[in-house]
Design an enzyme around this catalytic site. Sequence first.
Site, PDB file in Angstrom:
ATOM      1  N   ALA A  11     -10.675   7.866   3.177  1.00  0.00           N
ATOM      2  CA  ALA A  11     -11.153   6.574   3.310  1.00  0.00           C
ATOM      3  C   ALA A  11     -10.185   5.738   2.680  1.00  0.00           C
ATOM      4  O   ALA A  11      -9.724   5.887   1.611  1.00  0.00           O
ATOM      5  CB  ALA A  11     -12.505   6.454   3.318  1.00  0.00           C
TER       6      ALA A  11
ATOM      7  N   GLY B 184     -11.158  12.696   3.206  1.00  0.00           N
ATOM      8  CA  GLY B 184     -11.083  12.538   4.587  1.00  0.00           C
ATOM      9  C   GLY B 184      -9.818  12.964   5.463  1.00  0.00           C
ATOM     10  O   GLY B 184     -10.192  13.478   6.563  1.00  0.00           O
TER      11      GLY B 184
HETATM   12  N1  COA Z   1      -7.288   3.996  -0.272  1.00  0.00           N
HETATM   13  C1  COA Z   1      -6.603   2.996  -0.293  1.00  0.00           C
HETATM   14  N2  COA Z   1      -5.261   2.932  -0.931  1.00  0.00           N
HETATM   15  C2  COA Z   1      -4.935   4.037  -0.993  1.00  0.00           C
HETATM   16  C3  COA Z   1      -5.499   5.333  -0.736  1.00  0.00           C
HETATM   17  C4  COA Z   1      -6.860   5.298  -0.276  1.00  0.00           C
HETATM   18  N3  COA Z   1      -7.505   6.274  -0.194  1.00  0.00           N
HETATM   19  N4  COA Z   1      -4.643   6.255  -1.261  1.00  0.00           N
HETATM   20  C5  COA Z   1      -3.499   5.825  -1.456  1.00  0.00           C
HETATM   21  N5  COA Z   1      -3.614   4.477  -1.547  1.00  0.00           N
HETATM   22  C6  COA Z   1      -2.678   3.228  -1.867  1.00  0.00           C
HETATM   23  C7  COA Z   1      -2.446   3.227  -3.372  1.00  0.00           C
HETATM   24  O1  COA Z   1      -3.514   2.595  -4.061  1.00  0.00           O
HETATM   25  C8  COA Z   1      -1.025   2.533  -3.367  1.00  0.00           C
HETATM   26  O2  COA Z   1      -1.194   1.161  -3.446  1.00  0.00           O
HETATM   27  P1  COA Z   1      -0.448   0.266  -4.323  1.00  0.00           P
HETATM   28  O3  COA Z   1       0.955   0.489  -4.075  1.00  0.00           O
HETATM   29  O4  COA Z   1      -0.846  -0.880  -3.756  1.00  0.00           O
HETATM   30  O5  COA Z   1      -0.878   0.629  -5.683  1.00  0.00           O
HETATM   31  C9  COA Z   1      -0.413   3.310  -2.049  1.00  0.00           C
HETATM   32  O6  COA Z   1      -1.384   3.657  -1.258  1.00  0.00           O
HETATM   33  C10 COA Z   1       0.364   4.706  -2.560  1.00  0.00           C
HETATM   34  O7  COA Z   1      -0.233   5.483  -3.297  1.00  0.00           O
HETATM   35  P2  COA Z   1       0.185   6.588  -4.405  1.00  0.00           P
HETATM   36  O8  COA Z   1      -0.980   6.903  -5.249  1.00  0.00           O
HETATM   37  O9  COA Z   1       1.325   5.422  -5.329  1.00  0.00           O
HETATM   38  O10 COA Z   1       0.897   7.620  -3.401  1.00  0.00           O
HETATM   39  P3  COA Z   1       1.480   8.931  -3.771  1.00  0.00           P
HETATM   40  O11 COA Z   1       2.330   9.460  -2.541  1.00  0.00           O
HETATM   41  O12 COA Z   1       1.829   9.138  -5.296  1.00  0.00           O
HETATM   42  O13 COA Z   1       0.113   9.951  -3.807  1.00  0.00           O
HETATM   43  C11 COA Z   1      -2.360  10.366  -2.733  1.00  0.00           C
HETATM   44  C12 COA Z   1      -0.599   9.967  -2.422  1.00  0.00           C
HETATM   45  C13 COA Z   1      -2.863  10.477  -1.288  1.00  0.00           C
HETATM   46  C14 COA Z   1      -1.994  11.914  -3.379  1.00  0.00           C
HETATM   47  C15 COA Z   1      -2.714   9.260  -3.702  1.00  0.00           C
HETATM   48  O14 COA Z   1      -2.499   8.162  -3.293  1.00  0.00           O
HETATM   49  C16 COA Z   1      -4.214   9.749  -3.635  1.00  0.00           C
HETATM   50  O15 COA Z   1      -4.679  10.875  -4.557  1.00  0.00           O
HETATM   51  N6  COA Z   1      -5.002   8.900  -3.072  1.00  0.00           N
HETATM   52  C17 COA Z   1      -6.657   8.967  -3.023  1.00  0.00           C
HETATM   53  C18 COA Z   1      -7.105   9.981  -2.211  1.00  0.00           C
HETATM   54  C19 COA Z   1      -8.430  10.034  -2.417  1.00  0.00           C
HETATM   55  O16 COA Z   1      -8.965  10.658  -3.374  1.00  0.00           O
HETATM   56  N7  COA Z   1      -9.180   9.538  -1.571  1.00  0.00           N
HETATM   57  C20 COA Z   1     -10.553   9.660  -1.412  1.00  0.00           C
HETATM   58  C21 COA Z   1     -11.228   8.756  -0.310  1.00  0.00           C
HETATM   59  S1  COA Z   1     -13.203   8.890  -0.472  1.00  0.00           S
END
Ligand code: COA
Length: 269
Positions: A75, A120
Site C-alpha cells: 500500500a 501487499g
Molecule cells: N508507499 C509509498 N512510497 C513508497 C513505498 C510505499 N509502500 N515504498 C517505497 N516508496 C517510495 C519511497 O518512499 C521512495 O520515495 P522517495 O524517493 O520520495 O523517498 C521511493 O519509493 C523509492 O523507495 P526506496 O526505499 O528508495 O526503494 P528501494 O528500491 O531501495 O526499496 C522497497 C524498495 C520496496 C524494499 C522499499 O521501498 C520498502 O521497504 N518499502 C516499504 C514496503 C512496505 O513495508 N510496505 C508496507 C505497506 S503496508
Amino acid sequence: MKTALPGPFETIAVNAPADHVLQVTLNRPERRNAFNTQMAEELCSVWGWAAAVPAGELRCLILTGAGDKAFCAGADLKERKGMDTESWHAQHALFERMSYNLMALPIPKIAAVEGAAFAGGCELTLACDFIHAAETARFALTEVTLGLIPGIGGTQNLPRAIGARRAAEVLTTGRPFSAQDAYDWGMVNRLTDSGSALASALESAAIIARNAPLAVRAVLAAMDDGGEAALPNGLAKEIDCYRPLIDTEDRQEGILAFNEKRKAVFKGQ
Ligand code: COA
C-alpha cells in the site's frame, strides 16, 4: 482478443502480449509500484472486465510491475500518512475487493516478479495461482513492523503456499526472504535470470492459452475449494466441476483432434 482492452488507466498498463493473454503492469515505478486508491480502483475495473470476457477469448493473466526495482511495495504509505480511521477502513475495503476479485477470476493468474514484492505486493503475488521470479527478487510481509497484519489474503495464502511453520516465522518477523528461499519453500514455481521473469511467465501463459479454456477454468475451480476440504467433499467438488465439461464442443473437439492426429482448435464453448 476480440473484446477491446479496458482503459485508459494512469497507474497501471494493460496489454495483450500473446493470443488470449492479458498482461497487467503495476506502473508507479517512482513509488516502487505501491498501490494507492486510484490503482486499486483501476485494478478492480480490469478484474470486472476480465470476469465478463468470454472464456474462449481470455485464457490467462500475467500480473507484473514496471521497472526492475519492485513488483510492488504494498500500500502507498505516503497516501496513508495522516489518514483518519474512517478513510482507512474505506480504503481497505477497496483493497480487499482488489485482491479478492483477482483471486476469484476463473483463469490462471501468474505473477512475474522482479525486485521487491513487499507487504501487499507480496500478498498480490500470492493471490495469483503461481509465481515466476527473478533470482534477484525479494519478498517480505512487513506488516507487523508497521502495527498491522496482512489484510488482502496473506495470512491465508502464505501458509497454504509454504506451510504453517515457515509462514509463522515470515509473518511474525516481517523479515525479507530471497527468491531462492521462496523457490525452495514452494512459493515460487520458477526462478529466472534477472530481467527474465516476465518472459518466463509468458512462456507458461502461451502454453495455457493453447489448452481448452473451459477445462483450464474447471481444473482451477476443482482445486479451489477441493484442496482444503475433507477428501469426500473435495472429490464431490471435483466431479461438480468435471461434469459440465462433458457437454462442451471443446471436449468433443479435443477427442476428435486426437483421433485425427491434429492440434485441437478450442473455442471456449
Ligand atoms: N508507499 C509509498 N512510497 C513508497 C513505498 C510505499 N509502500 N515504498 C517505497 N516508496 C517510495 C519511497 O518512499 C521512495 O520515495 P522517495 O524517493 O520520495 O523517498 C521511493 O519509493 C523509492 O523507495 P526506496 O526505499 O528508495 O526503494 P528501494 O528500491 O531501495 O526499496 C522497497 C524498495 C520496496 C524494499 C522499499 O521501498 C520498502 O521497504 N518499502 C516499504 C514496503 C512496505 O513495508 N510496505 C508496507 C505497506 S503496508
